[in-house]
Scaffold this active site. Sequence first.
Site, PDB file in Angstrom:
ATOM      1  N   LYS A   1       1.071  -1.124  -0.065  1.00 52.62           N
ATOM      2  CA  LYS A   1      -0.130  -0.027  -0.064  1.00 52.62           C
ATOM      3  C   LYS A   1       0.767   1.204   0.074  1.00 52.62           C
ATOM      4  O   LYS A   1       0.275   2.242  -0.081  1.00 52.62           O
ATOM      5  CB  LYS A   1      -0.886  -0.214   1.064  1.00 52.62           C
ATOM      6  CG  LYS A   1      -1.956  -1.094   0.924  1.00 52.62           C
ATOM      7  CD  LYS A   1      -3.219  -1.126   2.162  1.00 52.62           C
ATOM      8  CE  LYS A   1      -4.341  -1.772   1.877  1.00 52.62           C
ATOM      9  NZ  LYS A   1      -3.864  -3.379   2.459  1.00 52.62           N
TER      10      LYS A   1
HETATM   11  C1  LIG Z   1      -4.314  -4.386   1.793  1.00 56.00           C
HETATM   12  C2  LIG Z   1      -3.538  -5.880   1.547  1.00 56.00           C
HETATM   13  C3  LIG Z   1      -4.089  -6.589   0.838  1.00 56.00           C
HETATM   14  C4  LIG Z   1      -5.181  -6.596  -0.372  1.00 56.00           C
HETATM   15  O1  LIG Z   1      -5.258  -5.737  -1.228  1.00 56.00           O
HETATM   16  P1  LIG Z   1      -6.283  -5.542  -1.906  1.00 56.00           P
HETATM   17  O2  LIG Z   1      -5.896  -4.145  -3.031  1.00 56.00           O
HETATM   18  O3  LIG Z   1      -7.120  -4.840  -0.747  1.00 56.00           O
HETATM   19  O4  LIG Z   1      -7.201  -6.632  -2.668  1.00 56.00           O
HETATM   20  C5  LIG Z   1      -3.271  -7.956   0.682  1.00 56.00           C
HETATM   21  N1  LIG Z   1      -2.007  -7.909   1.553  1.00 56.00           N
HETATM   22  C6  LIG Z   1      -1.785  -6.893   2.586  1.00 56.00           C
HETATM   23  C7  LIG Z   1      -0.818  -7.081   3.430  1.00 56.00           C
HETATM   24  C8  LIG Z   1      -2.542  -5.895   2.576  1.00 56.00           C
HETATM   25  O5  LIG Z   1      -2.004  -4.860   3.328  1.00 56.00           O
END
Ligand SMILES: *Cc1c(COP(=O)(O)O)cnc(C)c1O
Length: 431
Positions: free
Chosen positions: A107
Amino acid sequence: MKYFSTNNKDIRYSFKEAVIKGLAPDNGLFFPVSIPKLDDEFFQRLTELSLPEIGYEVAKLFVGDDISDSDLKKITKEVLNFPIPVVPIEDGVNTLELFHGPTCAFKDVGARFMSRCLSAFAKQDQEEVTILVATSGDTGSAVANGFLGVEGVKVIILYPAGKVSKIQEQQLTTMGQNITALEVDGTFDDCQALVKTAFGDADLNAELSLTSANSINIARLLPQSFYYFYAWAQLQPTDKKVVFSVPSGNYGNLTGGLLAKQMGLPIDSFIASANINKVVPDYLSSGKYEPKASVQTISNAMDVGAPSNFARMMELYQEKHFDIIKDVKGAWFSDKETQEAIADVYSRNKYILDPHGAVGYLGLKRYLNTEDEVGVFLETAHPAKFKDTVEKVLNIEIRVPDYLQECLGKEKKSILISKDFSEFKSFLLLK
Ligand SMILES: *Cc1c(COP(=O)(O)O)cnc(C)c1O
């Protein structure tokens, strides 16, 4: 490039409007009116391009003139300043390590890009913006960190007192600079309600330029396509078909990959890998989409029962189930299978998966045919972020990266407030 809302395709918004608004006024998600194609010349050069160069060329198509070329170049260079390597795991199986950013999760890419776009717009309008972020712990730190030291932007984080882990709290409260942490005597829902009420409050809106930084912002989604190009380039030369497995919750990461494919990147197929929160794998197998309440698992960033980006996936395939299943296969796994995968991959390959990456690995293994395919699963978080779970499975101690550890020694700075809106409002007006 213009954008419409997934709830109404008749009204057009600029990239700038879409980023500042976050969510369309009709509560739909912003989506580009068409998916731009990258030309042959770009693909001929792709293996020679750096990650920031790829980011710039892809972003340019979506941003248009809303940010100048020189600013956009600067932004992609600043945002993509950490490695995103493809690492071989076993025969035909690779991982794309997305966790080398400041908060050790993928993210970081989207949060950093969005923050700098908002900063560029604040500069254009010569107006300071105030970002309100309610967090239950994890995403708040990636978002706040993305804004750290960014000019023209003030960030107020609201988190529920006593309801986040020690390391999360330290991450949220030790940044300083333009980031202020409010510790709310209440729950995460109370934090979210305070933010929502603030956006609707006339006095606050007259005084401040308030913006949200939530996960459905188009400026968080678009940069999540950049690293698919970069990963594909790292696999070349290969005569095999390329398959990506994406551990998914709100499906923003997978949607980034689907965008890259529609822009012309020759990805053969995707695997939507989920935990027991499997509404999308269920949709893929049955054609019926039935959102549910979420269930807690050890891959908790994927505990989502009504994925927000599903509407965007539908938009990309014009709601045609027949077309989407040509490109995307679904798979889901229990916590037990996830733990077994962590143990198995460590014992055979000495590679430490985090629970989310482990789900991605399992999805890839279910479908990959190594005779004519090469696979990549996305590693979305550093295993140290899920230390307790991983250590319990492997019986080893996991080293926490220095930059994650660093905040533990810093002094916590937060302001305690009640869940009463008037208190929050006077705080914002006095700021
Ligand atoms: C947010 C997140 C996900 C999921 O990603 P999306 O884009 O919401 O599908 C998977 N793994 C981790 C570690 C995350 O922080």
